[in-house]
Scaffold this motif. Sequence first.
Motif, short mmCIF file in Angstrom:
data_model
loop_
_atom_site.label_atom_id
_atom_site.label_comp_id
_atom_site.label_asym_id
_atom_site.label_seq_id
_atom_site.Cartn_x
_atom_site.Cartn_y
_atom_site.Cartn_z
N PHE A 150 0.88 -1.31 -0.04
CA PHE A 150 0.11 0.16 -0.14
C PHE A 150 0.79 1.35 0.05
CE2 PHE A 150 -4.33 -0.98 0.40
CZ PHE A 150 -4.72 -2.24 0.57
N ALA A 151 1.93 1.18 -0.13
CA ALA A 151 2.83 2.26 0.08
C ALA A 151 2.55 3.35 -1.27
CB ALA A 151 4.67 2.12 -0.11
N GLY A 152 2.36 4.54 -0.79
CA GLY A 152 1.80 5.59 -1.87
C GLY A 152 0.57 5.43 -2.25
N VAL A 153 -0.31 4.67 -1.88
CA VAL A 153 -1.54 4.58 -1.87
C VAL A 153 -2.36 5.52 -1.20
CG1 VAL A 153 -3.83 3.05 -2.23
CG2 VAL A 153 -1.59 2.08 -2.96
N GLY A 154 -3.20 6.41 -1.78
CA GLY A 154 -3.93 7.43 -0.89
C GLY A 154 -5.25 6.82 -0.35
N GLU A 155 -5.69 7.54 0.57
CA GLU A 155 -6.86 7.14 1.37
C GLU A 155 -8.08 6.79 0.45
OE1 GLU A 155 -7.29 9.57 4.97
OE2 GLU A 155 -9.54 8.77 5.05
N ASN A 156 -8.15 7.56 -0.59
CA ASN A 156 -9.48 7.51 -1.51
C ASN A 156 -9.32 6.26 -2.44
OD1 ASN A 156 -10.35 9.75 -0.62
ND2 ASN A 156 -9.52 11.26 -2.22
N ASP A 157 -8.12 5.85 -2.48
CA ASP A 157 -7.89 4.70 -3.37
C ASP A 157 -7.96 3.41 -2.47
OD1 ASP A 157 -7.90 5.60 -5.90
OD2 ASP A 157 -5.95 5.99 -6.23
N ALA A 158 -7.45 3.58 -1.41
CA ALA A 158 -7.15 2.27 -0.76
C ALA A 158 -8.12 1.34 -0.47
CB ALA A 158 -6.79 2.66 0.81
N SER A 159 -9.52 1.64 -0.22
CA SER A 159 -10.82 0.84 -0.16
C SER A 159 -11.14 0.23 -1.29
CB SER A 159 -11.90 1.53 0.77
OG SER A 159 -12.28 2.62 -0.10
#
Length: 247
Positions: A150-159
């Motif tokens: 998940f490194a570099g993955v923003g909150e909006n994309d994580a889910s």
Amino acid sequence: MRRRVVAGNWKMNMIPAEAAAFAASLCDGLKETDAEVHVIPPFTDIAVVADALKGTDVFIGSQNMYHEDKGAFTGEISADMLNGLGVHSVIIGHSERRTIFSEDDTMINRKVVKALEKGLVPILCCGESLETREAGNVSEWISGQIESAFAGVGENDASKVIIAYEPIWAIGTGKVATTGQAQEVCHLIREKIKELYGEKVSEDIRILYGGSVKAENSSELFDCPDIDGGLIGGASLKPEFLDIVNA
Ligand code: PEP
């Protein structure tokens, strides 16, 4: 409320004519489910399977992709190529890719980031070897795999990511994890996501179990509070797949 997911990873099986016939045989059964179903054939079967499943809500997935956009990467397939075929999701970091093809955490992270950038849903696999389990290092190992992927993955994309917990010792071996073992690690993954992204993302993200799931053990596994469905290998190549979807 998280929508349940069942994804069938066909691995390196079936020529296009076989794939089309098998997909057509699943079609009616797949029209009746409320679950989110992903059928994930080899690259060469994607077009015919997509055609055979027209009229259903089934998503077509890919078993892999490369993280670069184009160029001198002989034998690789890009996210744009998958999008051009109407692919929805892509398995990233399957243990067979990690072990047989030496994919490391850095490459897996690049693929996750690229898939999200291109609008594909990553089905991110993680899981420990028997050696790691016996050494009592499951929690540390899984935490490390999640953090790195998940490194570099923003909150909006994580889910948007679907995580599949697949203990390596349970894949294709007939040795299914107990519901206690599967739930414990899926819970741990949800806690790790909470630590990285907060409560909302951790409640929204779907976490699957994979490893020798069959019709007879699927209901029990899918009833666990932190297990939102399954990534199915061997049994996705049989009519039994529909029984698992119905579970
Ligand atoms: C897999 O390859 O993702 C898998 C879970 O395989 P199987 O169901 O055959 O153990």
